[in-house]
Each structure stands twice: as structure tokens, then as C-alpha cells.
Design a protein around this motif. Structure first.
Motif, PDB file in Angstrom:
ATOM      1  N   PHE A 199     -25.574 -14.662 -16.025  1.00 11.68           N
ATOM      2  CA  PHE A 199     -26.381 -15.014 -14.864  1.00 11.68           C
ATOM      3  C   PHE A 199     -25.780 -16.237 -14.171  1.00 11.68           C
ATOM      4  CE2 PHE A 199     -29.849 -16.757 -12.443  1.00 11.68           C
ATOM      5  CZ  PHE A 199     -30.612 -15.651 -12.063  1.00 11.68           C
ATOM      6  N   GLY A 200     -25.371 -17.226 -14.975  1.00 14.15           N
ATOM      7  CA  GLY A 200     -24.816 -18.454 -14.411  1.00 14.15           C
ATOM      8  C   GLY A 200     -23.507 -18.241 -13.675  1.00 14.15           C
ATOM      9  N   VAL A 201     -22.614 -17.423 -14.242  1.00 15.25           N
ATOM     10  CA  VAL A 201     -21.313 -17.234 -13.602  1.00 15.25           C
ATOM     11  C   VAL A 201     -21.452 -16.510 -12.268  1.00 15.25           C
ATOM     12  CG1 VAL A 201     -20.679 -15.036 -14.702  1.00 15.25           C
ATOM     13  CG2 VAL A 201     -18.904 -16.637 -14.019  1.00 15.25           C
ATOM     14  N   MET A 202     -22.410 -15.595 -12.160  1.00 11.78           N
ATOM     15  CA  MET A 202     -22.604 -14.914 -10.880  1.00 11.78           C
ATOM     16  C   MET A 202     -23.229 -15.845  -9.841  1.00 11.78           C
ATOM     17  SD  MET A 202     -21.361 -11.951 -10.670  1.00 11.78           S
ATOM     18  CE  MET A 202     -20.001 -12.230 -11.785  1.00 11.78           C
ATOM     19  N   LEU A 203     -24.177 -16.680 -10.277  1.00 13.95           N
ATOM     20  CA  LEU A 203     -24.763 -17.666  -9.363  1.00 13.95           C
ATOM     21  C   LEU A 203     -23.671 -18.616  -8.862  1.00 13.95           C
ATOM     22  CD1 LEU A 203     -27.391 -18.732  -8.131  1.00 13.95           C
ATOM     23  CD2 LEU A 203     -27.694 -20.141 -10.170  1.00 13.95           C
ATOM     24  N   ARG A 208     -23.330  -8.336  -3.168  1.00 19.99           N
ATOM     25  CA  ARG A 208     -23.171  -6.891  -3.375  1.00 19.99           C
ATOM     26  C   ARG A 208     -21.871  -6.580  -4.118  1.00 19.99           C
ATOM     27  NH1 ARG A 208     -26.757  -7.376   0.511  1.00 19.99           N
ATOM     28  NH2 ARG A 208     -28.069  -5.644   1.196  1.00 19.99           N
ATOM     29  N   ILE A 209     -20.800  -7.255  -3.722  1.00 19.75           N
ATOM     30  CA  ILE A 209     -19.515  -7.017  -4.385  1.00 19.75           C
ATOM     31  C   ILE A 209     -19.578  -7.472  -5.844  1.00 19.75           C
ATOM     32  CG2 ILE A 209     -17.090  -7.711  -4.401  1.00 19.75           C
ATOM     33  CD1 ILE A 209     -17.315  -7.897  -1.300  1.00 19.75           C
ATOM     34  N   SER A 210     -20.213  -8.621  -6.088  1.00 19.76           N
ATOM     35  CA  SER A 210     -20.344  -9.115  -7.457  1.00 19.76           C
ATOM     36  C   SER A 210     -21.271  -8.234  -8.284  1.00 19.76           C
ATOM     37  CB  SER A 210     -20.867 -10.555  -7.449  1.00 19.76           C
ATOM     38  OG  SER A 210     -19.918 -11.434  -6.872  1.00 19.76           O
ATOM     39  N   THR A 211     -22.275  -7.650  -7.642  1.00 21.98           N
ATOM     40  CA  THR A 211     -23.162  -6.729  -8.353  1.00 21.98           C
ATOM     41  C   THR A 211     -22.389  -5.530  -8.872  1.00 21.98           C
ATOM     42  OG1 THR A 211     -25.087  -7.393  -7.036  1.00 21.98           O
ATOM     43  CG2 THR A 211     -25.205  -5.250  -8.125  1.00 21.98           C
ATOM     44  N   GLY A 218     -26.283  -8.533 -23.078  1.00 22.94           N
ATOM     45  CA  GLY A 218     -26.035  -9.810 -22.414  1.00 22.94           C
ATOM     46  C   GLY A 218     -25.387  -9.649 -21.060  1.00 22.94           C
ATOM     47  N   ALA A 219     -24.551  -8.607 -20.913  1.00 22.01           N
ATOM     48  CA  ALA A 219     -23.846  -8.385 -19.648  1.00 22.01           C
ATOM     49  C   ALA A 219     -24.801  -8.080 -18.505  1.00 22.01           C
ATOM     50  CB  ALA A 219     -22.831  -7.253 -19.806  1.00 22.01           C
ATOM     51  N   THR A 220     -26.015  -7.646 -18.823  1.00 21.74           N
ATOM     52  CA  THR A 220     -26.981  -7.396 -17.752  1.00 21.74           C
ATOM     53  C   THR A 220     -27.371  -8.686 -17.034  1.00 21.74           C
ATOM     54  OG1 THR A 220     -28.848  -7.566 -19.298  1.00 21.74           O
ATOM     55  CG2 THR A 220     -27.907  -5.369 -18.958  1.00 21.74           C
ATOM     56  N   GLY A 221     -27.149  -9.826 -17.679  1.00 23.88           N
ATOM     57  CA  GLY A 221     -27.429 -11.099 -17.018  1.00 23.88           C
ATOM     58  C   GLY A 221     -26.563 -11.296 -15.790  1.00 23.88           C
ATOM     59  N   ALA A 222     -25.296 -10.890 -15.885  1.00 25.15           N
ATOM     60  CA  ALA A 222     -24.403 -11.001 -14.729  1.00 25.15           C
ATOM     61  C   ALA A 222     -24.870 -10.095 -13.598  1.00 25.15           C
ATOM     62  CB  ALA A 222     -22.975 -10.652 -15.143  1.00 25.15           C
ATOM     63  N   LEU A 223     -25.322  -8.906 -13.951  1.00 23.95           N
ATOM     64  CA  LEU A 223     -25.825  -7.980 -12.933  1.00 23.95           C
ATOM     65  C   LEU A 223     -27.039  -8.569 -12.227  1.00 23.95           C
ATOM     66  CD1 LEU A 223     -25.581  -5.161 -11.676  1.00 23.95           C
ATOM     67  CD2 LEU A 223     -27.007  -4.292 -13.525  1.00 23.95           C
ATOM     68  N   GLY A 282     -27.843 -11.759 -12.098  1.00 22.07           N
ATOM     69  CA  GLY A 282     -27.438 -12.957 -11.379  1.00 22.07           C
ATOM     70  C   GLY A 282     -26.840 -12.637 -10.024  1.00 22.07           C
ATOM     71  N   ALA A 283     -26.019 -11.586  -9.967  1.00 24.51           N
ATOM     72  CA  ALA A 283     -25.407 -11.197  -8.694  1.00 24.51           C
ATOM     73  C   ALA A 283     -26.461 -10.737  -7.695  1.00 24.51           C
ATOM     74  CB  ALA A 283     -24.381 -10.090  -8.937  1.00 24.51           C
ATOM     75  N   VAL A 284     -27.480 -10.031  -8.176  1.00 21.81           N
ATOM     76  CA  VAL A 284     -28.541  -9.542  -7.298  1.00 21.81           C
ATOM     77  C   VAL A 284     -29.414 -10.693  -6.800  1.00 21.81           C
ATOM     78  CG1 VAL A 284     -30.631  -8.119  -7.206  1.00 21.81           C
ATOM     79  CG2 VAL A 284     -28.577  -7.250  -8.350  1.00 21.81           C
ATOM     80  N   CYS A 285     -29.700 -11.643  -7.685  1.00 22.63           N
ATOM     81  CA  CYS A 285     -30.628 -12.738  -7.356  1.00 22.63           C
ATOM     82  C   CYS A 285     -29.967 -13.905  -6.625  1.00 22.63           C
ATOM     83  CB  CYS A 285     -31.279 -13.270  -8.632  1.00 22.63           C
ATOM     84  SG  CYS A 285     -32.369 -12.087  -9.454  1.00 22.63           S
TER      85      CYS A 285
END
Length: 443
Positions: free
Chosen positions: A341-345, A158-161, A280-285, A287-290
Motif C-alpha cells: 500500500f505504501g509503495v503505491m501511495l 490506473r497504470i499502477s493498479t 500481502g500483494a493485494t495491498g499494492a492493488l 494502494g494504487a486505487v486509493c
């Protein structure tokens, strides 16, 4: 690290973990963090704009401004040792927020008087960075009193999202505010976000027992103990080596060089680059959710392994972009999406695992040690990237960054991390705090 707490080990978690959505203490903290993150995106845009547009700063002076924000982290190991001696971590976090608000408010005040100088910007950068360091080293022991062990991954998700969402929408909001209010006045919004964070965190009831035991050792010895603990711990040693390696190489091919490559080699306009990076930044969003669901399916350790590769590897995809203009822009956006996506995972799972294995009395010292090494290597990577780009060219430098970043996996493979599936069972074998029920007791 970055940036990169845990609840106590040794007491079995409840049969059913309460939903974080119903936890008013956590939602209050999460709200404060979200507001503060969006405020930070404004300052990240406004501070260099003041230097360039108001003071006519050179590229080198702007680079120093960026470096000075990170500079306090070089003392993180000592700050962490000092924070571990303090009983009230929440009070330190509130103090850090107030410090950053006061420092930022000095800029619009000076602007109104017509007395903004580059020296003041440098001082603001250092003090704001020091406030962030204080907050980040006090945060891990506070977090474990707030969140039960079974909810670490969900809480970090949640915090990363929120952080990821701030990178998606924050620059657009910041740009609009800067254009409407001017850069110095827009910084008021970030200052107010810190005050809001201080007010929200200050009202969270948390059981923070006083420090007990023998008298604290000298600060230098305490700092050494923090570093030694990290080096000896099989999980922390591997995670620090991995995070430091991946951060060094991703800063070698950092955003500045990527933008330069997209402009010169790919022939993209500023608008096309901004759109590609924004998409591209939506990938981080995502990734944090998933991340929690992927963690449950693969295991925490394997989630970290996948993230450690997926974070740097797409830099090679961007470096290989070719063909028509639309394909080059799409390739850049796809590379940013996968990397985000990878950095959030990587972050969500690694932060949660570190939280679970660090004992209470060492949390701030370990956070400080991680910050000193992990954040300290970032400007070194950026300088190395500039030198490589000058010597080899932009495309080979980006490929080097991708390959070097993937080598971070070599720290993880021989460690216990790949075999750790969950935080309640597997991670407990490698340490943790005592009194996992503390978070629940204070609800």
C-alpha cells in the motif's frame, strides 16, 4: 525510480477534466501496458526456471541473470540524453516493444532446436533490459502529450493498479502456463504481449512536435546537463535522494532475504509463504486505487511523505513476527500488505509530481538520470543485504532495512515537497512544460 512525465505548465486547465474512462487514446495505452505487465510476470518466473531446470545453473549464475536485466540502466543517463534528441517518442516505444518481443522469441526457437545456452540467456537478459530502458526513457514525454495535467494522478493510479494486479495474479498465471507449456514456450506469451502493446501504442494519435532550437550539444554534455538539472532542482533533488535511499534499503531486506527469513526463522512452508505474500500483494492493488483520493485529501506532497515511511517500515513488523504459526504467517502477510500500500501511495504521487515539474526538453534526460542512480543502487543494496545477513543475521538485517528506509524522509522534510498540495497550482511554481493543452488538442 521504478521506475519511475507531465503535461505542460503555463496554460490553465479546463474547468472540468474529461474522464480518462472516455479517453480512447489513454484506454488504448493503458490496455497495452496492462497486457505487457502480465506478460512480464511470466518471464520473471520462466527465465530463471530455464536456467535452473534446463541448464542446471547455480545460484550464482541465476543471480547474475537477475543482475544483467538491471545492468543497462547504468547507461540510462546517456540513453535519456539520446532520446531527448528524437522527435518521435512513440516510435521509440514501439521499437522497444518489438525489440523485446524478438529477443524473447529467440528462446523458444532455440529450445525447439535443442540449443539453449546460459550465454543466450544472459544476452536475452541484457537486451530485454535495454528494451525496457529505451521504453521507460521515451515514456515521460509521450505521457505528457497523452494526459492533461489535472489527470496525472488518476492516470498513474490506473497504470499502477494494472501493475499491482499483475503481481497478484501474474505469478499464478505464469506458473500454470509454465507447467502446461514448459518455461521456454510460456515466454511466447510475454513476447506476444509486447507485440500487442506495440500495436496498441502505434495506433494512438499523439501530437509530437519536431525538436526545435539550436543544434543539440554532444551526448556527454547533454547527459551532464540532465544530471545537473536534477541536482539543482529542489523537488527533483529531494525526490531522487528519497527514492534512492528507500530503494537501497528495501533491497537490503529484499524479497530473497525475506523468504529466507520466513523459511528459517519463522518456520513457514513454501505454500504458507506464497499465500502470505500473495495476500500481502493485494495491498499494492488497493494502494494504487486509493492513491488519488488520499492525494486529494492530504495533498500530493504529504501523500509522498506517508508512502515514504509506509513502504519500508513494515519490514520491521515482519522481522518482529513471533508466536504461533498462524500468527507468524498473518504478520508476514500484514507487513507485505502495508508495504505494498505504501509503495503505491509513494509511486503514484511522486511520479505525478515529477511529471508536473520537469520541462519538456529535459524529460528523457531526467528519466535516464533517475534510472541510472535509482536502479543502479538496487543491486548494491542486495549485495549489502547479503553481507549484513552473513555478519549480523537475518532479523537484524531486516530491522536495519526498515530503519534505513524510513530515513529517506530526511530528504523530503526540508524540501518544498511537503507543502505541495496539487499539481495545477503549487507544483507549477517549480517548473513544467509549455503547452499544457497539447494533450487535449490531439483528442
Amino acid at each position: 525510480m521504478t521506475t519511475e512525465s507531465g503535461a505542460a505548465a503555463g496554460i490553465s486547465p479546463p474547468a472540468k477534466t474529461p474522464s480518462l474512462w472516455r479517453d480512447r487514446r489513454f484506454t488504448r495505452f493503458w490496455a497495452g501496458e496492462t497486457v505487457s505487465q502480465f506478460g512480464d510476470r511470466i518471464t520473471e518466473l520462466a527465465l530463471p526456471l530455464i536456467a535452473v531446470s534446463t541448464l542446471g545453473a547455480s545460484a550464482n549464475q541465476v543471480a547474475w541473470l537477475t543482475a544483467l536485466v538491471w545492468a543497462p540502466n547504468l547507461l540510462g543517463v546517456f540513453v535519456g540524453a539520446w532520446v531527448d534528441r528524437r522527435a518521435r517518442k512513440r516510435r521509440l516505444m514501439v521499437l522497444a516493444d518489438i525489440l523485446r518481443a524478438a529477443v524473447l522469441l529467440s528462446l523458444p526457437a532455440a529450445y525447439a532446436l535443442g540449443s539453449v545456452t546460459l550465454t543466450q540467456l544472459y544476452v536475452v537478459a541484457v537486451l530485454a533490459g535495454a528494451g525496457e530502458l529505451l521504453f521507460n526513457t521515451a515514456y515521460p514525454p509521450f505521457f505528457v502529450r497523452l494526459v492533461p495535467r489535472a489527470s496525472y494522478v488518476d492516470a498513474n493510479s490506473r497504470i499502477s493498479t494494472s501493475r499491482s494486479a499483475s503481481y497478484v495474479a501474474g505469478p499464478a498465471i505464469g506458473g500454470a502456463l509454465v507447467q502446461a507449456l514448459t518455461a521456454p514456450v510460456a515466454i511466447v506469451v510475454d513476447a506476444l504481449s509486447f507485440l500487442a502493446s506495440a500495436a496498441l501504442i502505434g495506433r494512438i494519435p499523439v501530437d509530437e512536435p519536431p525538436t526545435t532550437g539550436p543544434a543539440a550539444p554532444p551526448l556527454l554534455r547533454s547527459a551532464r546537463e540532465g544530471l545537473a538539472f536534477v541536482v539543482r532542482h529542489p523537488v527533483l533533488r529531494a525526490s531522487l535522494g528519497c527514492a534512492t535511499t528507500v530503494n537501497f534499503f528495501t533491497f537490503v531486506g529484499g524479497s530473497g532475504l525475506l523468504v529466507l527469513f520466513a523459511t528459517r526463522d519463522l518456520g513457514l512452508s513454501a505454500g504458507a509463504i506464497g499465500l502470505a505474500l500473495g495476500l500481502g500483494a493485494t495491498g499494492a492493488l488497493l494502494g494504487a486505487v486509493c492513491a488519488p483520493a488520499i492525494s486529494r485529501r492530504l495533498g500530493v506532497g504529504r501523500g509522498i511523505l506517508v508512502g515514504a515511511v509506509l513502504f519500508p517500515a513494515p519490514i520491521a513488523l515482519a522481522a518482529a513476527a513471533n508466536g504461533p504459526l498462524w500468527l507468524r504467517a498473518t504478520t508476514l502477510a500484514g507487513a507485505e500488505f502495508l508495504s505494498g500500500f505504501g509503495v503505491m501511495l509513494f509511486d503514484v504521487n511522486l511520479n505525478s509530481l515529477q511529471t508536473a515539474v520537469i520541462p519538456d526538453g529535459m524529460r528523457s534526460r531526467v528519466a535516464g538520470a533517475f534510472g541510472t542512480v535509482n536502479y543502479g543502487v538496487r543491486p548494491v543494496g542486495a549485495v549489502a543485504g547479503g553481507a549484513l545477513a552473513t555478519l549480523l543475521g537475518l532479523r537484524p538485517t531486516l530491522l536495519t532495512a526498515a530503519v534505513g528506509g524510513c530515513l529517506s524522509l530526511l530528504w523530503l522534510l526540508p524540501s518544498p515537497i511537503p507543502r505541495i498540495r496539487d499539481l495545477e497550482g503549487d507544483a507549477e511554481a517549480y517548473g513544467g512544460s509549455e503547452g499544457d493543452g497539447a494533450a487535449a488538442e490531439a483528442r
